[in-house]
Design a protein around this motif. Sequence first.
Motif, mmCIF file in Angstrom:
data_model
loop_
_atom_site.group_PDB
_atom_site.id
_atom_site.type_symbol
_atom_site.label_atom_id
_atom_site.label_comp_id
_atom_site.label_asym_id
_atom_site.label_seq_id
_atom_site.Cartn_x
_atom_site.Cartn_y
_atom_site.Cartn_z
ATOM 1 N N ARG A 1 0.815 -1.210 0.000
ATOM 2 C CA ARG A 1 0.000 0.000 0.000
ATOM 3 C C ARG A 1 0.855 1.269 0.000
ATOM 4 N NH1 ARG A 1 -4.613 -0.392 4.201
ATOM 5 N NH2 ARG A 1 -5.729 -1.482 2.550
ATOM 6 N N TYR B 1 7.453 -0.095 5.275
ATOM 7 C CA TYR B 1 6.315 -0.577 6.055
ATOM 8 C C TYR B 1 5.310 -1.282 5.145
ATOM 9 C CZ TYR B 1 7.813 1.966 10.211
ATOM 10 O OH TYR B 1 8.518 2.394 11.307
ATOM 11 N N VAL C 1 2.835 -3.045 6.630
ATOM 12 C CA VAL C 1 1.663 -2.679 7.423
ATOM 13 C C VAL C 1 2.037 -1.459 8.256
ATOM 14 C CG1 VAL C 1 0.781 -5.042 7.544
ATOM 15 C CG2 VAL C 1 2.288 -4.205 9.355
ATOM 16 N N TYR C 2 1.031 -0.760 8.769
ATOM 17 C CA TYR C 2 1.239 0.389 9.655
ATOM 18 C C TYR C 2 1.783 1.614 8.923
ATOM 19 C CZ TYR C 2 1.632 2.123 14.484
ATOM 20 O OH TYR C 2 1.447 2.801 15.663
ATOM 21 N N LYS D 1 -12.461 -7.019 8.031
ATOM 22 C CA LYS D 1 -11.293 -7.622 8.688
ATOM 23 C C LYS D 1 -11.631 -8.061 10.112
ATOM 24 C CE LYS D 1 -7.345 -6.002 7.477
ATOM 25 N NZ LYS D 1 -6.785 -7.159 6.719
ATOM 26 N N TYR E 1 5.525 -6.247 10.773
ATOM 27 C CA TYR E 1 4.933 -7.117 9.761
ATOM 28 C C TYR E 1 4.974 -8.578 10.184
ATOM 29 C CZ TYR E 1 3.926 -9.207 5.216
ATOM 30 O OH TYR E 1 3.371 -9.935 4.200
ATOM 31 N N TYR F 1 2.186 -9.086 12.529
ATOM 32 C CA TYR F 1 0.928 -9.040 11.774
ATOM 33 C C TYR F 1 0.685 -10.382 11.068
ATOM 34 C CZ TYR F 1 -2.585 -7.176 8.509
ATOM 35 O OH TYR F 1 -3.731 -6.943 7.777
ATOM 36 N N LYS F 2 1.699 -10.900 10.384
ATOM 37 C CA LYS F 2 1.550 -12.149 9.635
ATOM 38 C C LYS F 2 1.219 -13.317 10.561
ATOM 39 C CE LYS F 2 5.497 -12.273 7.549
ATOM 40 N NZ LYS F 2 6.590 -12.818 6.706
ATOM 41 N N ALA G 1 -5.129 -11.612 6.678
ATOM 42 C CA ALA G 1 -5.165 -10.434 5.796
ATOM 43 C C ALA G 1 -6.444 -10.383 4.995
ATOM 44 C CB ALA G 1 -3.954 -10.453 4.862
#
Length: 234
Positions: A69, A164, A166-167, A195, A225, A228-229, A234
């Motif tokens: 992103r 990044y 994520v975040y 989500k 990350y 997160y994973k 996701a």
Amino acid sequence: MTGQPPKISIIIPTLNEARRIVPLLAHVRDNGSPENILEILVIDGGSTDGTVAMASDFGAKVYSSGRGRARQMNFGAGRARGEILYFLHADTMPPKGFDRLIVEAVGNGDKVGCFRLQFDTPNRFLSFFAWFSRFNHPLCRGGDQSLYITGQLFDKTRGFNEDYVVYEDVEFIGRLYQNSKFKILPGQVVTSTRKYEQNGTIKLQYHFGVIHLKHFLGAGPKALYDYYKRNIIA
């Protein structure tokens, strides 16, 4: 600012958003005005579900970029022609007249800001957390609130940090708070709870809280990350 009011380039990063991209583009058309909105850029990270064709058929400018992103939004910013950049997630609907509110804010000297947050289901737990988005503090910010910023300020602050995965939104907004006055606009964006439905509401909010804490304690993009994973679907 003098002369003609500044124009907005809306930048939407996508990855397999075929179910949402046309409703979003229609919502933007019906709740904004070509008087203020110069263009809509959909920056795709490799969709395989028809997102690209749907967005193009609707009239958006569609580009393909590397996945991620932060990378996609920077790519869009580099191709935008408007003086104002408005970053919008594919599952977030801005309020009616959002474009006018953004242009007026920039005209008043507020170079960066966002809207307050509302979820698309009346979950009391999520409504409690969304309520805090009215407060002008970086801890109350997130990418789902959307983000407007002048192109000049975006360039000055070097945009999103592509390290990044994520975040990226929160990291960038944290830097913006250090460099500029941040504006909370009247009105609320409405964002999807998809989500939360996938992961469990309380569980996901807990993991988001841990990621915030890890970042506060100095964890870098890879550590965030990795967490997160391991913990979030996701």
